[in-house]
Design a protein around this motif. Sequence first.
Motif, mmCIF file in Angstrom:
data_model
loop_
_atom_site.group_PDB
_atom_site.id
_atom_site.type_symbol
_atom_site.label_atom_id
_atom_site.label_comp_id
_atom_site.label_asym_id
_atom_site.label_seq_id
_atom_site.Cartn_x
_atom_site.Cartn_y
_atom_site.Cartn_z
ATOM 1 N N PHE A 216 0.812 -1.223 0.000
ATOM 2 C CA PHE A 216 0.000 0.000 0.000
ATOM 3 C C PHE A 216 0.842 1.268 0.000
ATOM 4 C CE2 PHE A 216 0.610 -0.797 4.562
ATOM 5 C CZ PHE A 216 0.986 0.460 5.024
ATOM 6 N N ALA A 217 2.144 1.167 0.319
ATOM 7 C CA ALA A 217 2.995 2.349 0.465
ATOM 8 C C ALA A 217 3.427 2.882 -0.899
ATOM 9 C CB ALA A 217 4.211 2.020 1.317
ATOM 10 N N TYR A 218 3.764 4.153 -0.921
ATOM 11 C CA TYR A 218 4.213 4.816 -2.147
ATOM 12 C C TYR A 218 5.666 4.461 -2.471
ATOM 13 C CZ TYR A 218 0.198 8.022 -2.222
ATOM 14 O OH TYR A 218 -1.053 8.562 -2.294
ATOM 15 N N LYS A 272 1.041 5.779 3.788
ATOM 16 C CA LYS A 272 1.666 5.498 2.494
ATOM 17 C C LYS A 272 2.973 6.262 2.355
ATOM 18 C CE LYS A 272 -2.637 4.680 -0.131
ATOM 19 N NZ LYS A 272 -3.499 5.192 -1.230
#
Length: 743
Positions: A216-218, A272
């Motif tokens: 889910f992280a950028y 994120k």
Amino acid sequence: MEVIKMELMKADVTVVGGGIAGICAAIAAARQGLQVSLINDRPVLGGNASSEVRVHINGSAYLGNSPSYYAREGGLVEELKLKIFHYNPLYNKKLMLSLSDMVLLDMVYDEPNISLFLNTCVHETGMENGRIKWVEGLQLASERKFRFESPTYIDCSGDGIVGYQAGAHFRWGREAKHEYKEELAPEVADHYTMGDTILFQARDVNYSVPYKRPGFAYDITKLEFFDSIRKGLNHRSFPRKINGLGGLWWLEYGGHMDIIKNNEDIALELRKLVYGIWDYIKNSGEFDDVDNLILDYVCPIPGKRESRRFIGEHMLSQNDLTAKPHFEDAVSVGGWYMDLHANKGIYDEGPATAWNFVPGLYNIPFRSLFSRNIPNLMFAGRNISATHVAFGSTRVMATCGCMGQAVGTAAALCVKYETDPADIVKAHMDELQTQLLRDGQTIVGLQEQLDPYFADGLTMRASSQRSYEHLHPTEEISLEKALCLVLPIQTSVAESVQIKIKNRSEHSETLQVKLFGGERKENYIPASELKDYHLLISAGHDDWITLDLGCKKPADDKIYIVLEGPASLAVHGNEEKLSGAVSFHYRPEVPSRLKKLNKSICFKDLLPSQNMYNPQNVVNGFSRPYGLPNGWISERSEGQEWLEFVFASPKNLDEIHLVFNSQLNLEHFDDPIEPLIQDYDVTLTLEDGTESEINIRGNYLSLNKHQVHAKGVTRIRFDFSATYGSPYYEVFAVKFFAPKNAK
């Protein structure tokens, strides 16, 4: 199916919100004898200062950079900070924060008049005839439901849930410039607030640990504002500071949205970013010495800065903070800069915040702490009656705690007189301010009067008294950067003073001396030039010289001696501090903004001579430097020193307060507070010749209260035997209180 039964909780006052403001409100009310319901929707107390969110309790001292210098708040906030430091000296490194939670819980649990309801979310507020009748809360884990009833309510919930449900008038966003004539406000009002931040903490585990970015992280290298993040991380120097890192305050988001309604979306966006940034730090190859670092902690909830601000009888504005008008109903102080963050946080172009100067301590009026349309509602914290610009200063937690103490104390008067806060302003402000000062609250310019019952015929003696000079030079301080020595003055004029100066060159050098006066007693700001002259310092000179002062005492009781010259000239100084006399770097382009020197310029032979540290000062009504130092200091001592008070006739004595020096120029502590008095004894002599004694060992508070309940006291002696490192004993105030029926 069993229906959850409503439990009725009646109290004298209900406080909603267990952050620093709510804690101080609840404790203040409880110590005045009120039964208090304190409701908090989290499992721990402290709000943004808790181990969940991990923000420092900053305030009017502005990280030790306030132009008021002795600017840290007194009262409950001071007590709270000193207790946290006592039990958790690693707090300022953001370590062992669970101990800080423990201190806050201990302070609340130590008050038998407080009923604490953790994990309890207020979801409904009941009204009757325009007044709050009750609030209801649900404690999810225990499946209990409560109805809280009291005549007075204090909303310290941050978002102002009670006030909002009650229909209290509030503001949201930024006011237009014309509304309050604020230079820092936008031309047109808008809905922008300051955003949220999720802090995190890293730790070195001494062996290599890989990190894989969650799905889910950028990948932050693909974000439009990646260059801003990259610049903020400051690559090569960043890892040296990262062990124990408390996160990136500028990693902010949500101010352009509905900060309450969109809370979960904002939290997800920040997560994120946090996990994506950590991926970049660990795996980009751009950082040194990160292999052994782990992401030790990520706050489970965002730290929120701003949402609703309620409207009171007075809306605190930018001009109140800068021009400092006199408020008859002043009840607490602030002093943090007007710290106005970028509207869209990390997504905004430009700097993350604008640090707008506040010229030292300012007072906050009680009229900004209660609702203009809900008569039994007070508030403290970030939801007070202030414009967005003023809020940029008042929102920090120590300032919020002082406001909490003010409304908690006011609640006791509301109960005593069966009235509402607005009527306290009209009829009982003297009583409110007197009680606040008695409990250590800082209010600029207010002076406590020594009760005539004790003052009549009172005599004071001390074992010794420090001379008004600063000797024992241990180092040379170059004049490569201009220096300023500030000397408080008691007499109507100042004639001369000696400083020790060295010329390290092989030829004569010119020393430029400028004298300034100040305008406000609480500040250390050179405002008006009094004199400007030059002295020729011969080659190789290393001795004391006399500076001609020849000026009248300025309005703020302080003479500012600015010394300028080449780098080859140096004055002698040391690292000791002398209360009242302050040294700092002088910057002519911004003379009002102190740049700390962390050293003291030595001086002697100030003429006329000053009786600056007389024991009489401890009953002059001031508990900290204000213009003059306002305290007694002993001579340099390795043994015991004493203060003694003798009454002309026997007195009935209920309570004694002592105020010690706890280095009010600092915001936080990393080292022992050296001038704080640690061990002392109090001896009361009664009219029949008998004595009673109080023995204190290991004191760590600045305000010490002793219940004595003694009749026929003729003499009081204080024997001081240990500090935390200072060779001087220092007392700012001694206060005596008689039983109500003693006179």
